[in-house]
Design an enzyme around this catalytic site. Structure first.
Site, PDB file in Angstrom:
ATOM      1  N   SER A  22       0.832  -1.310   0.081  1.00 54.79           N
ATOM      2  CA  SER A  22       0.179   0.069  -0.077  1.00 54.79           C
ATOM      3  C   SER A  22       0.916   1.118  -0.017  1.00 54.79           C
ATOM      4  O   SER A  22       2.117   1.222   0.446  1.00 54.79           O
ATOM      5  CB  SER A  22      -0.851   0.084   1.167  1.00 54.79           C
ATOM      6  OG  SER A  22       0.014   0.304   2.234  1.00 54.79           O
ATOM      7  N   ASP A  23       0.411   2.320  -0.462  1.00 54.12           N
ATOM      8  CA  ASP A  23       1.110   3.644  -0.187  1.00 54.12           C
ATOM      9  C   ASP A  23       0.860   3.970   1.359  1.00 54.12           C
ATOM     10  O   ASP A  23      -0.047   3.456   1.774  1.00 54.12           O
ATOM     11  CB  ASP A  23       0.723   4.624  -1.224  1.00 54.12           C
ATOM     12  CG  ASP A  23       1.799   5.682  -1.083  1.00 54.12           C
ATOM     13  OD1 ASP A  23       2.699   5.714  -0.423  1.00 54.12           O
ATOM     14  OD2 ASP A  23       1.676   6.546  -2.179  1.00 54.12           O
ATOM     15  N   LEU A  24       1.891   4.762   1.819  1.00 54.98           N
ATOM     16  CA  LEU A  24       1.720   5.031   3.166  1.00 54.98           C
ATOM     17  C   LEU A  24       0.158   5.538   3.644  1.00 54.98           C
ATOM     18  O   LEU A  24      -0.169   6.553   3.321  1.00 54.98           O
ATOM     19  CB  LEU A  24       2.686   5.968   3.713  1.00 54.98           C
ATOM     20  CG  LEU A  24       2.859   6.609   5.000  1.00 54.98           C
ATOM     21  CD1 LEU A  24       3.432   5.394   5.871  1.00 54.98           C
ATOM     22  CD2 LEU A  24       3.949   7.747   5.349  1.00 54.98           C
TER      23      LEU A  24
END
Length: 787
Positions: free
Chosen positions: A315-317
């Site tokens: 996932s992105d942050l």
């Protein structure tokens, strides 16, 4: 006889030891057997730990300038449930509060990651090594690492081989310091220049992005992950992140499925199918209402099943948290369930997936979904040989990171990525006695480096002023800043004008900045906020993640400065250093020469001066169109000829593929294959359907590089497609007077579109071929038919 018996006994003992050793620890065992064996030994809590990736810069403690150890926080996290991956342990910037003093040089960085890895291997129940992921979009984001031009500057080189070399160096420098994964390249198609992250992309075109992005991946990953010189590449961001509604970072992408597949995903597809990228990161945005991090069609149906991706997905942050934030999930547990079931394997930020332990125990999600994610992560650890060789050499890191060869490569990319937009003959520079160097970007080192850059020693970065003084010791060079990028309280335009009047020539450096400072506030994803407006003197930062803009005009007093310097009527060379296309109307009108270098990196000054002096004949070409006005957006070239507005021309000021040289090139002798293939003929996507040749001649009096560009138009198709699209390019060097035949081959994939039934197919009909030096200068035209 006694020796023989002892030998037999020793062999038997060794055999018993091997037999007793768990399969996952046997280097000779097949990877899938090792994965299965290790997975079967793990508790649910240990499995969840392996798919969590917390922030990493608090995991070490710097004891002294020469000593580093693991932190108590790291011990606590590893003791609770060993973590599978850490992000940005070596990151240093105002967000992490790591400075040149509190951060780590390459030697200490290698020691730190060795210490963290040693604890994971020797002090946890199963001894599973950690995957350390680091930011690597234009160099490893760590103190002392080589800082290359940002991706827009890389793309301006149109040089596939050069970008592959750069990827190899970035991968090497990261791996030498203990990293295993490098976040990059960014393959988002940027057609919204107000968006804050344009600098991180290869521009507006899917074909150019796919070629250069794949080369970057191939360089970073190499052919053998066990050689200690390469890292896994992480493609960012899946998908359509670069065209947010209103230019707001993370905003929804408004598009249909055909546009998504045809224009915004080909770069990702090529980097997976050809480049074999090992990891992919989802994006913050949603498409048609579905957050990308929980989009099963994107992650499972497309990425894994159709493209054959066999790595794992980050996932992105905090983008899993964002599913709940977008009110698509009732709470964080629900968001985590949606993400893992869609195929997102690793939670960057590690705030959501910790809730999956309870979700499995209460039957809300099947443990098989967790097992799939964990297996994908473990597989890459075995592939890299981390169970056998988890450590790196601090001495090698100190010796090779930012070595002379790497700095020279950064300089080469900086000069090939500098684009000459206008020249009335003033360049290359002739003999002058006195030069006035003026502007907010003439000598501010961090304005050359872009976002995702760690603090660097001042002596390491070469600004335009540095390079001119080093290169021209006999020329008097007067420097006046004139104004800042944004702040207007300390402008000294009057002093700049006085310096200009006394000079034979003015070099004016303006533009933008992604330089973060310690006054700026940051949200939990690391994106900057604009709250620093009220802190007195404004920072230069007007670009970089979180700094979306409503206007593309130069900020502060920069336009005032340009007008004042132009009024002196001194010969004027203007250089734009920025992270996005900015308004160049005034500069284009009043300057004798105009260049853009985007953010050119630590060797940026040398690269620009190589071009200004003629030591290098400019070959940079725009990877993104430069609009005349923000109201024209979107203005990307593949829309074809755009009608004029009542108050503004329809076409951009400078279009995709454009760039000048100190020599001239002529195109002639276009030839196409005599026969065309049948559209219905069964064959692979890489089948050559048409071979095209042309002759390019250097008609000027200087040696130089030309970027030969081939564009395609499908006259009639079952669905509306872009009227002009890049389908090939070659960068060639020609001596003055030299001619060369250039050959292109169009494959079935190049000619295919998604038809009304969403089949990817090459339809019968006439195709027009156009070849030249930019998307609006295509002198050679021909056509062929698919039967």
């Amino acid at each position: 006889m006694r020796k023989t018996l002892l030998l037999i006994a020793a062999c038997c003992l060794q055999g018993m030891t091997i037999a007793q050793e768990p399969v996952y620890r046997q280097a000779s065992a097949p990877i899938e057997e090792r994965v299965s064996d290790l997975l079967g030994r793990m508790t649910l809590e240990e499995k969840i730990g392996q798919i969590c990736c917390p922030l990493g810069w608090e995991m070490y403690t710097k004891v002294s300038p020469d000593s580093v150890t693991i932190s108590d926080k790291y011990r606590q996290q590893m003791d609770e449930a060993p973590i599978g991956s850490y992000w940005a342990v070596l990151r240093a910037d105002p967000w992490t509060q790591k400075t040149l003093e509190t951060g780590l040089n390459p030697r200490l960085a290698a020691k730190a990651l060795n210490a963290l890895q040693k604890y994971a291997v020797e002090h946890t129940r199963l001894g599973i090594p950690v995957l350390f992921a680091e930011e690597c979009p234009h160099g490893h984001m760590a103190i002392g690492a080589t800082v290359f031009p940002t991706s827009m500057g890389q793309a301006s080189t149109w040089n596939e081989s050069l970008i592959r070399q750069m990827g190899e160096v970035i991968g090497l420098e990261a791996r030498l310091q203990g990293a295993n994964i490098g976040y990059g390249p960014v393959l988002d198609i940027a057609r919204e220049p107000r968006w804050s992250r344009v600098e991180e992309t290869f521009g507006e075109d899917p074909y150019l992005t796919g070629i250069l992005g794949t080369a970057f991946v191939q360089g970073m990953q190499g052919k053998d992950f066990k050689d200690g010189r390469h890292v896994y590449s992480t493609l960012k961001h899946l998908a359509a992140y670069g065209v947010p509604r209103g230019g707001h970072n993370g905003g929804p992408a408004d598009m249909g499925l055909r546009a998504l597949l045809d224009e915004y995903l080909p770069g990702f597809q090529r980097a997976v199918e050809v480049g074999k990228a090992a990891t992919v990161m989802t994006s913050y945005n949603s498409i048609d209402g579905v957050p990308c991090t929980s989009n099963k069609f994107l992650i499972d149906s497309l990425l894994r099943k159709r493209w054959g991706f066999d790595g794992f997905v980050y996932s992105d942050l905090a983008s899993i948290d964002g599913i709940a934030g977008a009110h698509v999930a009732a709470n964080l547990e629900d968001a985590a369930i949606q993400a893992v079931e869609a195929g997102t394997d690793m939670d960057l930020g590690a705030n959501a997936y910790r809730r999956l332990v309870k979700a499995v125990q209460t039957g809300k999600v099947k443990e098989s979904a967790i097992n799939r994610a964990v297996s994908n992560v473990l597989r890459l650890k075995f592939r890299m040989g981390l169970f056998e060789q988890p450590y790196v050499s601090p001495e090698e890191a100190a010796r090779l990171v930012n070595c002379e060869d790497h700095r020279m490569l950064a300089r080469k990319i900086a000069r090939e990525g500098t684009v000459l937009l206008k020249n009335n003959g003033i360049l290359p520079l002739g003999k002058v006695k006195r030069i006035a160097v003026i502007g907010p970007n003439a000598d501010v080192m961090y304005n050359y480096l872009g976002d995702y850059t760690a603090p660097q020693e001042r002596s390491k970065v070469v600004t335009l002023l540095d390079a001119l003084r080093n290169r021209m010791p006999d020329v008097r060079i007067d420097y006046v800043k004139g104004c800042a990028i944004r702040d207007t309280t300390q402008s000294n335009i009057k002093e700049a004008v006085e310096a200009a009047r006394k000079a034979d020539l003015v070099i004016l450096a303006v533009g933008g900045s992604s330089a973060r400072d310690f006054k700026t506030k940051y949200i939990n994803t690391g994106a900057a906020t604009v709250d620093s407006e009220n802190s007195g003197i404004l920072s230069d930062m007007e670009c970089g993640e979180g700094f979306d803009r409503a206007t593309l005009d130069l900020l502060g007093d920069q336009e005032k400065l340009i007008r004042a310097i132009a009024a002196t009527e001194k010969p004027l060379v203007t250089v734009y250093i920025a992270g996005r296309p900015l308004n160049m109307n005034l500069a284009s009108e009043v300057s004798d020469a105009l260049l853009t270098a985007w953010y050119p990196g630590e060797q940026g000054g040398n690269g620009i001066v190589d071009v200004l002096t003629g030591e290098y004949n400019p070959s940079g070409r725009l990877p993104m169109s430069v609009p005349r006005h923000v109201g024209q957006i979107p203005v990307h070239y593949s829309q074809g000829t755009l009608r004029d507005y009542m108050d503004c021309p329809g076409k951009p000021l400078y279009t995709f593929g454009y760039g000048l040289s100190y020599t001239t090139f002529a195109y002639s002798n276009l030839k196409l294959s005599a026969t065309a293939k049948a559209a219905s003929q069964p064959a692979g996507d890489n089948e050559v359907m048409q071979t095209i040749t042309c002759t390019v001649t250097n008609t000027g009096d200087r040696d130089g590089d030309e970027v030969v560009q081939l564009y395609l138009n499908d006259e009639v198709s079952s669905v509306a497609v872009p009227p002009i699209r890049l389908k090939g390019f070659q960068k060639i060097f020609l001596k003055k007077g030299e001619s060369r035949e250039v050959t292109f081959q169009l494959t079935r994939q190049d000619l295919s579109i998604y038809d009304r039934n969403m089949n990817f197919t090459a339809e019968p009909g006439r195709f027009n071929v156009m070849i030249g030096g930019s998307s609006d200068n295509l002198p050679l035209k021909g056509s062929f038919e698919i039967q």
